[in-house]
Design an enzyme around this catalytic site. Sequence first.
Site, PDB file in Angstrom:
ATOM      1  N   ARG A  35       0.847  -1.197   0.000  1.00  0.00           N
ATOM      2  CA  ARG A  35       0.000   0.000   0.000  1.00  0.00           C
ATOM      3  C   ARG A  35       0.881   1.245   0.000  1.00  0.00           C
ATOM      4  O   ARG A  35       1.281   1.733   1.048  1.00  0.00           O
ATOM      5  CB  ARG A  35      -0.933  -0.013   1.210  1.00  0.00           C
ATOM      6  CG  ARG A  35      -1.972  -1.120   1.130  1.00  0.00           C
ATOM      7  CD  ARG A  35      -2.823  -1.187   2.378  1.00  0.00           C
ATOM      8  NE  ARG A  35      -3.417   0.118   2.716  1.00  0.00           N
ATOM      9  CZ  ARG A  35      -4.464   0.249   3.524  1.00  0.00           C
ATOM     10  NH1 ARG A  35      -5.027  -0.791   4.078  1.00  0.00           N
ATOM     11  NH2 ARG A  35      -4.929   1.454   3.802  1.00  0.00           N
ATOM     12  N   ASP A  43       2.275   5.090  -0.315  1.00  0.00           N
ATOM     13  CA  ASP A  43       1.816   6.373   0.204  1.00  0.00           C
ATOM     14  C   ASP A  43       1.547   7.361  -0.921  1.00  0.00           C
ATOM     15  O   ASP A  43       1.910   7.134  -2.083  1.00  0.00           O
ATOM     16  CB  ASP A  43       2.869   6.966   1.136  1.00  0.00           C
ATOM     17  CG  ASP A  43       2.947   6.245   2.473  1.00  0.00           C
ATOM     18  OD1 ASP A  43       1.980   5.539   2.831  1.00  0.00           O
ATOM     19  OD2 ASP A  43       3.975   6.394   3.159  1.00  0.00           O
ATOM     20  N   TYR A  63      12.127  -1.811  -3.969  1.00  0.00           N
ATOM     21  CA  TYR A  63      11.920  -0.402  -4.269  1.00  0.00           C
ATOM     22  C   TYR A  63      13.197   0.204  -4.835  1.00  0.00           C
ATOM     23  O   TYR A  63      14.306  -0.286  -4.587  1.00  0.00           O
ATOM     24  CB  TYR A  63      11.543   0.377  -3.002  1.00  0.00           C
ATOM     25  CG  TYR A  63      10.116   0.243  -2.561  1.00  0.00           C
ATOM     26  CD1 TYR A  63       9.154   1.172  -2.958  1.00  0.00           C
ATOM     27  CD2 TYR A  63       9.714  -0.798  -1.736  1.00  0.00           C
ATOM     28  CE1 TYR A  63       7.841   1.063  -2.543  1.00  0.00           C
ATOM     29  CE2 TYR A  63       8.393  -0.913  -1.310  1.00  0.00           C
ATOM     30  CZ  TYR A  63       7.458   0.017  -1.720  1.00  0.00           C
ATOM     31  OH  TYR A  63       6.158  -0.091  -1.311  1.00  0.00           O
ATOM     32  N   ARG A 101      11.781   5.664   2.949  1.00  0.00           N
ATOM     33  CA  ARG A 101      12.115   7.089   2.857  1.00  0.00           C
ATOM     34  C   ARG A 101      12.922   7.582   4.061  1.00  0.00           C
ATOM     35  O   ARG A 101      13.732   8.501   3.941  1.00  0.00           O
ATOM     36  CB  ARG A 101      10.848   7.906   2.665  1.00  0.00           C
ATOM     37  CG  ARG A 101      10.228   7.676   1.288  1.00  0.00           C
ATOM     38  CD  ARG A 101       9.191   8.714   0.963  1.00  0.00           C
ATOM     39  NE  ARG A 101       7.929   8.466   1.621  1.00  0.00           N
ATOM     40  CZ  ARG A 101       7.143   9.410   2.115  1.00  0.00           C
ATOM     41  NH1 ARG A 101       7.507  10.685   2.050  1.00  0.00           N
ATOM     42  NH2 ARG A 101       5.992   9.105   2.664  1.00  0.00           N
TER      43      ARG A 101
END
Length: 291
Positions: A60, A62, A123, A211
């Site tokens: 999910r 952001d 990622y 992040r």
Amino acid sequence: MSDEAEPGYVRVRLDLSYDGREFSGWARQRGRRTVQGELEDALRVVTRSEEVFELTVAGRTDAGVHARGQVAHADLPAGLWEAHRERLLRRLAGRLPHDVRVHRIGEAPPHFNARFSAIWRRYAYRVCDHPGGVDPLRRGHVLWHDWPLDVDAMNEAAERLLGEHDFAAYCKRREGATTIRTLRELSWTRRPDGTVEARVVADAFCHNMVRSLVGALLFVGDGHRPPSWPGRVLAAGVRDSAVHVVRPHGLTLEEVGYPADGLLAARNAEARNRRTLPGAGPVAGAAAGCC
């Protein structure tokens, strides 16, 4: 959340990508434009159904985060699937907005669950440290960092974060959720065009984890902290005000990995197990990706 469709339904896997700039994240929210909302609405319209078929997703993402290799599943009535399967991909392409695309759609193998069957998520985070800024054609996908970056120092720091740890210092806590994760890979490369790119692979990610890790390593790369600092933050187990959560637009979910079909049921059970670290009590299992 079942690992198999109910009788009379077919579990369908969707492989998709999206540009996250104009979305308020993946999850459907009242009054906001989301990836899940666009996809579920399009699926309902093209199948001429009054029912909304809820999508379960591997990670999910952001608001503002992109995806190139996202995976989701939905359970469709068997008759509806048979009636639409040959034309469903093309019809979705005609209905969906241009910033979200379904690349493949097909019947999933038994026990497939887009979330719990996943064994890793990969990622990428892209940064430009050129003094003139980011190429305007890539500004929506690359962060500009106004300091020159030492990739070797960033990789030295990243090595200290690999393995299974409690990443509470790099996550936004959620009630009842564990922050234990297994970080398989975290490495930085300077691409031929000068872009500095992070490759981040883990079994799953807690909220803001990627992040926050990137923010800490950028602080090492530009010389504000030594390579030992991110590891010390991890060991302390609490958020450090110097760890900045970098902006979402540099982050892309590139790929989700799944085991062989015959191992899906076992993986689903494993993903729901309660996780522990040596000397710690059990905590709820982690399977959803986040960033």
